[in-house]
Write an enzyme that holds these catalytic residues in place. Structure first.
Site, mmCIF file in Angstrom:
data_model
loop_
_atom_site.group_PDB
_atom_site.id
_atom_site.type_symbol
_atom_site.label_atom_id
_atom_site.label_comp_id
_atom_site.label_asym_id
_atom_site.label_seq_id
_atom_site.Cartn_x
_atom_site.Cartn_y
_atom_site.Cartn_z
ATOM 1 N N LYS A 254 2.210 2.289 -4.954
ATOM 2 C CA LYS A 254 2.889 1.566 -6.327
ATOM 3 C C LYS A 254 2.129 1.802 -7.422
ATOM 4 O O LYS A 254 2.709 2.327 -8.582
ATOM 5 C CB LYS A 254 3.214 0.063 -5.823
ATOM 6 C CG LYS A 254 4.150 -0.172 -5.032
ATOM 7 C CD LYS A 254 4.317 -1.741 -4.997
ATOM 8 C CE LYS A 254 3.007 -2.546 -4.442
ATOM 9 N NZ LYS A 254 2.636 -2.033 -3.074
ATOM 10 N N GLY A 255 0.817 1.754 -7.255
ATOM 11 C CA GLY A 255 -0.048 1.885 -8.299
ATOM 12 C C GLY A 255 -0.013 3.278 -9.218
ATOM 13 O O GLY A 255 0.210 3.136 -10.063
ATOM 14 N N LYS A 256 0.015 4.156 -8.142
ATOM 15 C CA LYS A 256 0.023 5.521 -8.516
ATOM 16 C C LYS A 256 1.536 5.841 -9.447
ATOM 17 O O LYS A 256 1.472 6.331 -10.470
ATOM 18 C CB LYS A 256 0.037 6.413 -7.357
ATOM 19 C CG LYS A 256 -0.082 7.983 -7.853
ATOM 20 C CD LYS A 256 -0.101 8.826 -6.675
ATOM 21 C CE LYS A 256 -0.171 10.252 -7.138
ATOM 22 N NZ LYS A 256 1.042 10.985 -7.096
ATOM 23 N N GLY B 126 -10.877 -2.858 2.518
ATOM 24 C CA GLY B 126 -11.652 -1.821 3.469
ATOM 25 C C GLY B 126 -11.065 -1.607 4.771
ATOM 26 O O GLY B 126 -11.483 -0.905 5.558
ATOM 27 N N ASP C 135 0.626 -1.254 -0.022
ATOM 28 C CA ASP C 135 -0.027 -0.068 0.039
ATOM 29 C C ASP C 135 0.835 1.172 -0.050
ATOM 30 O O ASP C 135 0.402 2.080 0.425
ATOM 31 C CB ASP C 135 -1.006 0.003 1.279
ATOM 32 C CG ASP C 135 -1.911 -1.240 1.175
ATOM 33 O OD1 ASP C 135 -2.269 -1.526 0.311
ATOM 34 O OD2 ASP C 135 -2.022 -1.579 2.434
ATOM 35 N N ASN D 92 -5.095 -9.845 -3.934
ATOM 36 C CA ASN D 92 -4.799 -9.792 -2.665
ATOM 37 C C ASN D 92 -4.424 -8.259 -2.684
ATOM 38 O O ASN D 92 -4.591 -7.456 -1.869
ATOM 39 C CB ASN D 92 -3.932 -10.441 -1.841
ATOM 40 C CG ASN D 92 -2.763 -10.804 -2.800
ATOM 41 O OD1 ASN D 92 -2.584 -10.524 -3.814
ATOM 42 N ND2 ASN D 92 -1.688 -11.503 -2.050
ATOM 43 N N ALA D 93 -3.868 -7.795 -4.087
ATOM 44 C CA ALA D 93 -3.319 -6.352 -4.131
ATOM 45 C C ALA D 93 -4.741 -5.533 -4.444
ATOM 46 O O ALA D 93 -5.627 -6.065 -5.116
ATOM 47 C CB ALA D 93 -2.295 -6.468 -5.328
ATOM 48 N N GLY D 94 -4.370 -4.167 -4.532
ATOM 49 C CA GLY D 94 -5.391 -3.481 -5.051
ATOM 50 C C GLY D 94 -4.894 -1.935 -4.942
ATOM 51 O O GLY D 94 -4.258 -1.558 -4.231
ATOM 52 N N HIS D 95 -5.273 -1.096 -6.092
ATOM 53 C CA HIS D 95 -5.128 0.141 -5.967
ATOM 54 C C HIS D 95 -6.155 0.953 -6.900
ATOM 55 O O HIS D 95 -6.499 0.335 -8.013
ATOM 56 C CB HIS D 95 -3.566 0.698 -6.305
ATOM 57 C CG HIS D 95 -3.191 0.160 -7.801
ATOM 58 N ND1 HIS D 95 -2.609 -0.955 -7.863
ATOM 59 C CD2 HIS D 95 -3.277 0.926 -8.872
ATOM 60 C CE1 HIS D 95 -2.301 -1.045 -9.157
ATOM 61 N NE2 HIS D 95 -2.763 0.082 -9.780
ATOM 62 N N GLN E 122 2.126 -5.991 -3.135
ATOM 63 C CA GLN E 122 2.590 -5.875 -1.757
ATOM 64 C C GLN E 122 3.888 -5.109 -1.506
ATOM 65 O O GLN E 122 4.245 -4.328 -2.411
ATOM 66 C CB GLN E 122 2.594 -7.327 -1.194
ATOM 67 C CG GLN E 122 1.378 -8.090 -1.151
ATOM 68 C CD GLN E 122 0.770 -8.589 -2.420
ATOM 69 O OE1 GLN E 122 1.639 -9.302 -3.062
ATOM 70 N NE2 GLN E 122 -0.468 -8.594 -2.830
ATOM 71 N N GLY F 199 -0.301 14.326 -3.509
ATOM 72 C CA GLY F 199 -1.568 13.875 -3.702
ATOM 73 C C GLY F 199 -1.889 12.925 -4.447
ATOM 74 O O GLY F 199 -0.972 12.250 -5.357
ATOM 75 N N THR G 21 -6.007 -11.594 3.367
ATOM 76 C CA THR G 21 -7.353 -10.931 2.676
ATOM 77 C C THR G 21 -8.396 -11.952 2.330
ATOM 78 O O THR G 21 -9.347 -11.486 1.590
ATOM 79 C CB THR G 21 -6.645 -10.146 1.398
ATOM 80 O OG1 THR G 21 -6.278 -11.339 0.455
ATOM 81 C CG2 THR G 21 -5.603 -8.987 1.602
#
Ligand code: IMP
Length: 421
Positions: free
Chosen positions: A16-18, A295, A13, A38-41, A217, A408, A123
């Site tokens: 990395k996605g950004k 969440g 978290d 299990n990952a998410g962005h 991760q 941001g 998760t």
């Protein structure tokens, strides 16, 4: 650099996605190489918000070739839901990746329910049981999954075993016909994208294409080098790229380690710099620190450079990207952990034993904070002096240059300090 991996340096978290989304603007190929949903962005594209869990971050750009490599575990149902939301895309799925099936999810839940003191806080996406089956050589690979007769026979045999296990753990068994009939339809959806992605990727590299490898991760959740047993079941390090994608190790040119300007962790397991005061809540709300996949509220801590140096050593970090710097605005005094105290001794490493790690007390340096809103700054020089000092101190303590920092969620709030890709 033409072949760069983006890795999380903490417990996932890190944003990395950004950062991947930002760098992907100049990439030809984006490769996911481990983990599953299990990952998410969240990525914002053309004014629409997309939650990505399985799909590589280049998926929204039709000019990018996206690869889901052999090191991944793919939940076909989650895949079908995610791909339905994307319009035009280029995707290639490894025939050697493994499939996550409903019994993996039920087993994940059952194991967690039975663990009393050492719940991992997974998760519940079936990741551990799917990788365990891969290692036990009883997993179903994508190549078998898309051949209906093969999938039928392998699933039939495996579900007899898995149902016995589920029953013995006090869980409901699953109906073979229901699972097979549902999943054979997902297989048809996946089939057109399946190929030998190692072959494909090596050809892209020969053609001198720019390739971005996208870690999921973070290094502290690595099965080998993380805070075992409170880890995931794959290796989110840069070092795992070659085996998980089928390229030679020396083809990777560098690793960009993404770190938050502070620390967070979801699930169980010790975080030495965890903040227990009201300040944690303030940071959680300002940084929107709630899991994209589950969440769950994330636990908040001060920046820990013992962790970052550990990540640098076991994974290799050529540069750092520091995210969420804006969240620290308005805090009078900021702390950075520089070492731990373990039973009266100062140590500069992450102990392998979870009981030893639990007893570590961080030694901090304290820095003055800044009060200005920094969400609109466009360069390092525009940052308040104390924010500059904070970043420079971080970089010196880890001995890695900062290439990017972000203030941001928008792409425009990502500031490039060095041109690395
Ligand atoms: P699993 O990967 O679902 O087996 O979960 C194992 C541990 O890794 C748990 O502590 C999860 O909270 C954590 N974890 C897994 N994926 C992520 C992620 O993408 N971000 C942060 N933590 C994660």
């Amino acid at each position: 650099m033409k072949r760069l991996v983006v890795v999380g340096t903490q417990w996932g978290d890190e944003g990395k996605g950004k950062i991947t989304d930002y760098l992907a603007q100049s990439a030809d190929v984006v490769v996911r190489y481990q983990g599953g949903n299990n990952a998410g962005h969240t990525v914002v594209f053309d004014g629409n918000k997309y939650s990505l869990h399985l799909l590589p971050s280049g998926i929204l750009n039709p000019k990018i070739e996206n690869i889901m490599a052999n090191g991944m575990v793919i939940n076909p149902k989650a895949f079908s839901e995610e791909i339905a939301k994307v319009k035009r895309f280029n995707l290639h799925i490894s025939n050697r990746a493994h499939i996550v099936l409903p019994y993996h999810i039920e087993l994940d839940k059952a194991y967690e329910a039975l663990k009393e003191d050492v719940k991992i806080g997974t998760t519940h996406k079936g990741i551990g049981p799917a990788y365990a089956d891969k290692s036990s050589r009883i997993g179903i690979r994508v190549s078998s999954f898309i051949q209906e007769h093969k999938f039928h026979d392998e699933l039939k045999h495996l579900m007899e075993i898995k149902n016995k296990e589920l029953k013995s753990l006090g869980s409901e068994s699953l109906d073979f016909d229901v699972v097979f009939n549902e999943y054979k339809e997902y297989a048809k959806l996946i089939a057109p994208y399946v190929k030998d992605t190692s072959y494909l990727l090596n050809n892209y590299i020969k053609e001198d294409k720019k390739v971005l490898f996208e870690g999921a991760q973070g290094v502290m959740l690595c099965l080998d080098h993380g805070t075992y047993p409170y880890v995931t079941s794959s290796s989110p390090t840069a070092a795992s790229v070659p085996v998980n994608t089928g390229i030679a190790p020396w083809l990777l040119e560098g690793a960009l380690g993404v770190t938050k300007a502070y620390s967070t962790r979801v699930g169980e397991g010790f975080m030495p710099t965890e903040i227990k005061s009201e300040l944690a809540n303030q940071i959680r709300i300002k940084g929107n620190e709630f899991g994209t996949t589950t969440g769950r509220p994330r636990r908040i801590g001060w920046l820990d450079t013992v962790v970052l140096r550990h990540s640098k050593r076991v994974s290799g970090l050529s540069y750092l990207a520091v995210t969420l710097l804006d969240v620290l605005s308005g805090i009078d005094e900021l702390k950075i952990a520089i070492s731990y105290d373990l039973d009266g001794q100062t140590i500069d490493y992450v102990p392998s034993d979870s009981d030893d790690f639990n007893r570590c007390k961080p030694n901090y340096i304290k820095l003055k904070g800044w009060s200005e809103d920094i969400t609109q700054v466009k360069s390092f020089e525009e940052l308040p002096k104390n924010a500059q000092i904070y970043l420079n101190t971080l970089s010196e303590l880890v001995d890695v240059d900062i290439a990017i920092f972000s203030v941001g969620p928008d792409r425009k709030q990502t500031i490039r300090v060095k041109d690395i890709f």
